[in-house]
Structures are given as structure tokens and as C-alpha cells.
Write an enzyme that holds these catalytic residues in place. Sequence first.
Site, PDB file in Angstrom:
ATOM      1  N   ASP A 300      46.737  48.070  39.713  1.00 27.74           N
ATOM      2  CA  ASP A 300      46.142  47.145  40.447  1.00 27.74           C
ATOM      3  C   ASP A 300      45.381  47.651  41.807  1.00 27.74           C
ATOM      4  OD1 ASP A 300      45.611  44.494  41.734  1.00 27.74           O
ATOM      5  OD2 ASP A 300      47.682  44.447  42.590  1.00 27.74           O
ATOM      6  N   ASP A 398      41.182  42.451  39.025  1.00 32.42           N
ATOM      7  CA  ASP A 398      41.542  43.905  39.773  1.00 32.42           C
ATOM      8  C   ASP A 398      42.911  44.235  39.152  1.00 32.42           C
ATOM      9  OD1 ASP A 398      42.883  41.682  40.979  1.00 32.42           O
ATOM     10  OD2 ASP A 398      43.254  43.052  42.702  1.00 32.42           O
ATOM     11  N   GLU A 399      43.185  43.529  37.953  1.00 31.76           N
ATOM     12  CA  GLU A 399      44.489  43.990  37.659  1.00 31.76           C
ATOM     13  C   GLU A 399      44.896  43.820  36.179  1.00 31.76           C
ATOM     14  OE1 GLU A 399      47.091  40.894  39.521  1.00 31.76           O
ATOM     15  OE2 GLU A 399      48.807  41.519  38.396  1.00 31.76           O
TER      16      GLU A 399
END
Length: 950
Positions: A300, A398-399
Amino acid sequence: MNKNSNSQPKSYEQEIGDSTFEAFNGTFSSTQISNDNPNEDASFNDLARNEGRDCVDISPPRKTPFLNDTKSQGTLDTSLTELVDQQTDHEETKELKFGDYETYFYYKKLKQQEKDEQYVQWRTKKTNQFPPIFSNCVIYVNGRTDPDITQLHRMIILHGGVFLNYLGAKSNATHVIASNITPRKILEFRNFKVIKPEWITDSIKEKKLLDWTKYTLLNSQYGQKGLESHCDQKEKSLPPNRPIDATHPEFLKFFFENSRLHHLSTWKADLREKFQQEALKVSKMSQTFTTQRKIIIHIDFDCFFAAVSALSHPNIDFANEPIAVSHGGKGSSDVSSCNYAARKFGVSNGMWVNRALELCPELKILDYDFKLYEEKSKIFYGELTRMGPDCIFPVSVDEALIELSSIDDEGSALMNICEKLRNNIYVLTGCTVSIGASYNVLLAKLCLRKAKPNGVFFFFQPNDVGNFLKNIPVKQLPGIGHKIEDRLANHLNKGSKEIVTISDLNSVSRDTMVKFFGIKTGTKLFDYCQGLDDTDIDISKNPSRFIRKSISIDVNWGIRFENQTQVDDFLGRVADHIYQRLLRLGFLGSRLMLKLARRTKGAPIDPPKYLGMGLCDFLSKSTNLGAPTREVGLIATELKSLYRMIGVAITDLRGVSVTISELQKCDSEANSVMDQRQLQFEAKKPKEKEMQGIEQNLFESGPFIPHHSPAKKTMQKLLQKHLVDLDTFKALPNELQQEIKFELERRNVEVLFEKSPRKNRNRNCLLRDGSVKKISKVQPKTQNKRLDLIGDQKLLNKVILNTPVENLENSPIHQKTGLTGLTIGEQKTIVLNSYWASAKMKTFNKLYGLGIQTFYEFEDWKNLLRDWIRFSFESENEKPIGIHENDLDVFYGFIHKLILNEKIYEVLSLADIITCSLSSSELTSNDIDNENDWRKIRGELSNMLKASLV
DNA sequence: TGGAACAGCTTC
DNA sequence: ATGGGGAAGCTGTTCCA
């Protein structure tokens, strides 16, 4: 926001040039600032602002007095222009690039008001006293005005008012002055009195505060009509002093433009879809690993938005300078992401900007940069793919979760991989990522939290898991939110402020948890507390998990309606929005849900939050659209119908949410709905038993789509094909053809044209765009189950367009339906009797779809109602049967459909039947309650009619 | 028993 | 003014065939 002075130097010159404000500034600066406070001269340029977009200031200390002591009015002071040029050329412009107006104005507000005071003191010493006519006013000036902002500023403060440089959303401003107001500003200023500048000048002339309502701007015009091409005739001026709410035709547009959550959500969903597809490709390469222990890493970005937004500002020291990302403009907007420097001050995600600035005045607010987020995300996923893990599970932009079980080494080999990955991503994106790794998803998640920021954390000691978990708050467990935490705290007799940790739950048995939270959640929670989690992240094993399942729109703000028409109009606009999104995403949907928020009884009519929803109860109802569709008219009609079925009082409505589900991909208009449905039709033959009984009779009796009779999908599919004579169709007036096509489309009815009434050759299919496509010959067996709508224009019109058929017996359709071996009259009898006899309460429900669909003359409905009333008075176990709630719902639904179709007379006659039946001696009225219920229903019909006539 | 319909919770 | 203005998914509960 970053349109700084470099890009628009002229506007400042113009603004400054045509004003008289140097008279004020000149004297002010020479006496107060140049001499006494040389470091504080920045405020002049505060005045050179317009709509908040062009603040040139944030000056460093400036020693040289740049204005002389002259007080001449109306001339352009060149030195001032120079100042602006200087400022735009020098280092202070770099600050402007941050778009950091929020911070700036926050500071300036106080300072400027201080200086206003100084100026007033100084000015009133020299000249006559000014009457303090604006003493109770806090005034903000917006946009170009005449007199201009600086003159107004002077006038206001000299006459005792407070001048606001910046209008926060929850500002204490009492008045907003503007000559012109854009539609967008109407929303922004909805809380304020928006008044023309003449109010100021006239008030000063009269030496008293004049009635502001005579100068209100919203009364007269929107202004800038010419500039905003979409603001055409659709926009009528608002009622006087009326804030914009959901009754306004453009409300939804404004609402979504101003809703940060909406932006984030749709944007996120889009990206997710895209990356999920990529991930699917990747995971195809993966095999099933039977290794005992998995290796899962959770990766992340550290404060993704903040980090990426900061990239555009190379002069920010991201590690040490506190920054936050927020939608610019309003102090009440949320901090969506902040860096760790800001978190040291107590700033956190979700906090309002105002509050964050209080905690950390140096906080820099950056704008969103969605395009850049997307780019970085692409790089991120590209790198993950390149690494070639067993599989990738995208959690969000984003993860991601990654399985690396094939590494089979949770020591240095894994560490090397993780560090290399982190390094690569940092080099490629300029942002740091953190990684948590463990042997299941749960623990990897928890490790990630420990790894942040910019770190790695591994946990691979199953024997030590109790120790690892004991101090972790339960709130950190995935799927455990504040509600569950509260209930746990309550159960454990903990205070609401105390944090519930996993070790607190050691005393709670599995059974207790299941009892509390249900089988799935309870078991999951219990397992999590032991560090157990068997979540599988291999997408390829279960692709259906990743297909979008619904599309929804939520509006829980600004909902205030007075009459049914406003509600219906609004629902129509929501339907259009849903349609737009279905179109954009390439979906059709067949299930529609409406969820309403109703003001809780006893809750204040106006909640603390302006036009907010306050305390509400939620009610929802859903319907089957019959076949996958995105037809606006159908969606709108169904929403209106659902609204009536839920039956929330119009004035208590506070929120509207619409969800369309059971989605089906349909990428383009060319890929016609009908083609799709045809395939579906061929592919899925109805089950034998669904063809039996009364439904078959209904099916054979004619073209209707019983939208409201649930679980009849197969039947609906069967009903989707009808035959229409092409020549007859073509012979119709153009207008009528269009109308019919529309109506058929609305019902998703596929039309088969028959070239010759007698022979089943040359069959054609009417496509969506109006073209005609040849199709293969229909199989004889199905053929006789179809209804041929061959006949005159009048009949077509009647059958297809919901107009009543007065003389059914004489029409050709009567003979055609002879295919079933029954006359229309016989069919009706069967239908009515069977339903009535077999499922007494369900009569209306079953026939509901037919109600305005032609085949039942109104007499039937009257009789049905009479029967129903009689039935409700019949005794069962010595008690009257009464009115079943479901039946009533269905009945009301039917009435609403009638009303929607403007069949007012019919509703009146039904109401009349209730009255007559109740007074008839036929009924041995042994139940006064039942009778009263019927009277209430009678009253409700009148209410519904009245509401529709408003 | 299984599914439809609705309600509630959590998440980014 | 100390706030919760989206959207989507999953799970739970209730009712009914």
C-alpha cells in the site's frame, strides 16, 4: 486552483488599475504600514482578488515603501503594478503554485480585520465620523462589482461593518455582495443573503441600513446567462430568497460537482474495474499451490493522495512539511489524505480542513490530481505484474494483496523481494510504499499497519500469534467497524471511549459472537481473534466476484419537497442519471431499488446541518424491470411507482437512493438490447412447470409485462416476442410509429413483423434504431403461443399504447386469441377465478401488471374490488378476514399506476365502490375496525388523487 | 429449504 | 462548529412458496 498570477497577470492589472483602492492603500500604507508595520503590507493585495481564484499575495517582508503619500483618487499607481509584477516574478509565486489559498486566507482573515480596524481608527481621526450603519454586518464581496471590491471594502469598514476576505462554508458572513452570480455560486452561497452592491451605496447615501430584500440578487437573475451555454431556458430564476435544493432542475449536477465523495467513489470504481481486468489476466498464469503455508503480502502507498499530489510541488519537503489533500475552496471539506508530518499535529484523514488548520496552521492544502493518481497507480500495478507473483488481488488504486506462496521462504529471500519491489516503485513513482507480509490475509493487513510508513513488517510465527494480536484494537480487523466495536464494548462493559482490543475478546466464546453478529460475522470475528483467516485471493478461481453487481445514486442532502410533482420530477432526473451511468459503463439492469430516508418521528424538521437529512429511518422497495434495460422512461415510471408504494410523506422525505442491479453487459447501442434478449431467450428455455397453469393462460392471452408480479422472469421472457404486421406498421403515421416503437422498447418487447398475415415467411425484427432485420422462421410450436397483432391502426394503438379497449369482442384480436381455444371472456374468468380461489389475498398482485394494459375492462376491476371488500368481511375462526397489508400495497400500487396514467375517473369510481359497498346492507358489518380500515383506504384514494393534482 | 425482499454494516 | 453531502459489496433477517 493553480491559475496563479503567472498565468493571468493581466487580470490583476485590470483589477487594480480601474480601482480607486490605492487611495486607501496609499494613505494606509504610508501612515500605518510603511512606517509602523513594514512587514505587514501584504494586505493590499488581498484586495486585488476576484472570486478567490487570483490571490497574488503571500508576500515576504518588504521594506521599501512602494506608494507615496498622495491620496489622489482614481489614478493607476504604477508602483503598485510594479509590486504585482515583482511578486509574480519572484519567489513568492512558488507559494502560489501550491494553490494554498486556504491557509493563506485563514491567516489573513484575522490580520486583515485587525488592519481594517487600524485603518478605520486612523481615517476617522482625520475626517468626519461615519455612521456605523453596517455595525451588525459581516460582509463578503464576490466577483466583479461596481463599485469594485476595494471601494466596497472601504465603505463597509468605515461604516462599522466587518469585511470578509474569504468566505468559508460555515462562515459567519451575514451578507454576500455580488453583481452577478453564476449557477454554481448560487449553490455555494445558498446559506447567505446575496445582495447587489447598490445596497451598500444606497444605505450609505441614506445613512441607514436599508432593507436588504429589496436588493437581493437571486430574485432578479442568474447573471452570466450568455456565458454558460447550458444555462438556457431550463433555468428559471429561483423563488425569492429560496435556497437551491433538490427541486431545482440543475440540482443533481451541482450536487455531484460539489460532492467529493461522489467524485472519489466513481473514480475509484472505474479504476478498480480496469485493474481488475488486468489482474485477471495476470492471475491466469497462476497455478493452484498446495503448499501448506501461504505467503501473502499486503502492499500500500503511504498516504497515496498526499504523496502523489505533492509530486507536482517539488519544493515541498514532504517528509517534514505538513500537507493534506482536499477539494479546494471550502473549510468544511474533508481532508482526504495527509502526510505523516501533518499527522504529528493530530491532523487525520476525514477531518475537516478548518479543524486541521486549527491543529496545524502551517498545513498546506493540496488539490486532487486524479489523472496523476491514475498514472501512478498504473505504474504500481505494472510493477506488481512484472514481479510475477502467484496472483494479484487489487484492493483499490493504491493497495493490493499479493500471493507469493511459491517463494517458499519467508526469510531473507522474501525480504529481498519486498525491498526490491519497494525500491522499484519508489524509483518509478517517487512515492513510498509499505509492505506487510504474513501467512494469511488478515495478518498481512495487520502487519502492513505496523510497517507504515515506508517500511516492511513480517510475521511468520504461528505459535506466537496470540502475543502478536493481543494489543491490536478490534477496529483494525477487516470488516469490523464502529457499530460492532460499540456492541462489543457494551457487552464487555467497557466505556465508549475505551478501545476494545483482541485480548479483551479472549473471554468471549464463539457461540456468543455468533449469537451477536450472526453466523458469518460471528465466526469470522472469532477466527480473526485467533489469527485465523482462510480468505483466498486467487481471482481466477472465482472471477464472478469481480464483476460489477450494481450501480447506484445516493442523494441525502438538499432533499426538501412540497408536492408530488416536485418529487416525480426529481425521480425523473435521477432516472436520467442512472441511465447515463448505465450507458457509460455499458450495462443494462433488471432490478431497481428505491431507498428513501424519512425524517424520524420527533426529529426536528430542520436538522442542525443546513438542508441535511438529520435523524432518519430508511425504507426501501425494489421491483423487477422485467428484462435488462436502461430505458429512462421505464426507470422513471418504476421509481415513481416505488415511491408511492413506500409511501413516505412528501414533507418528511430527506434522502433518495436508487440502485439498479442484476446487471448485464451491453457495450454499445448497436449491440441492441433486442439482440441480446433474443440470445437469452433462445438460451434459456422455461421450465416445464412454469408453463403450466394459469400463467400459461395469462401468457396466451396477450402482450403484457407484469413488472410488479415478482418471480415471473421466465414468463416475461416468453412474452417478449409478438408479431406485428409490417405493412400495417408502415402504414401508420410516422408519429404513431415512433410512439409504438418507444412503447415497445419501454417494455422491452421484441417485435416481429409479419410480411403476410397468412404465411410465416419473411419475418423481420424491428431493431432499436428503427431498422428491420430478417430473422429465421419461427418454430411452429412456439408460433401458436404467440399473439399476432394484425389489424388496424386503431387496434395497434390500443393494444400497444395502453389505451382502453372498449369493444374488445368486436376486434380482430378476439379471433386471434382463439389460438388458445378460449374467448377473451373465458380467459378472463379463468384468470380471475383461479387467482381469487387459489390465492385469495394475491388477486391484485397477480393482475397488477395487467391493470392498465388493456385486456381487462374496468368493470373487472370494479368487480374485483367488490369481491375483495366482501371477502375482507368474511369470517375465519369467527373473526373477519380483514385487509391483508400486502394486498393493500398492491392495490395502492395499482391506484398509483392509474393516477400516473391520468385515469382519474377510474380511481374515483373505485373509491365510490368502497363507499357503496360499506353502506350496502349486503355486508353484515360485524367488524367496525375493518369498516374503518376501508374508510381510511377510501380517504387515501382521495389523498392520492389530490396529491397528483397539485 | 431456498430464494426474494429488505435492512444494516463496512470500506475506500 | 467538532460535522459524515458516495457507492459498492456483503451479511443478516424475515417472509413466503
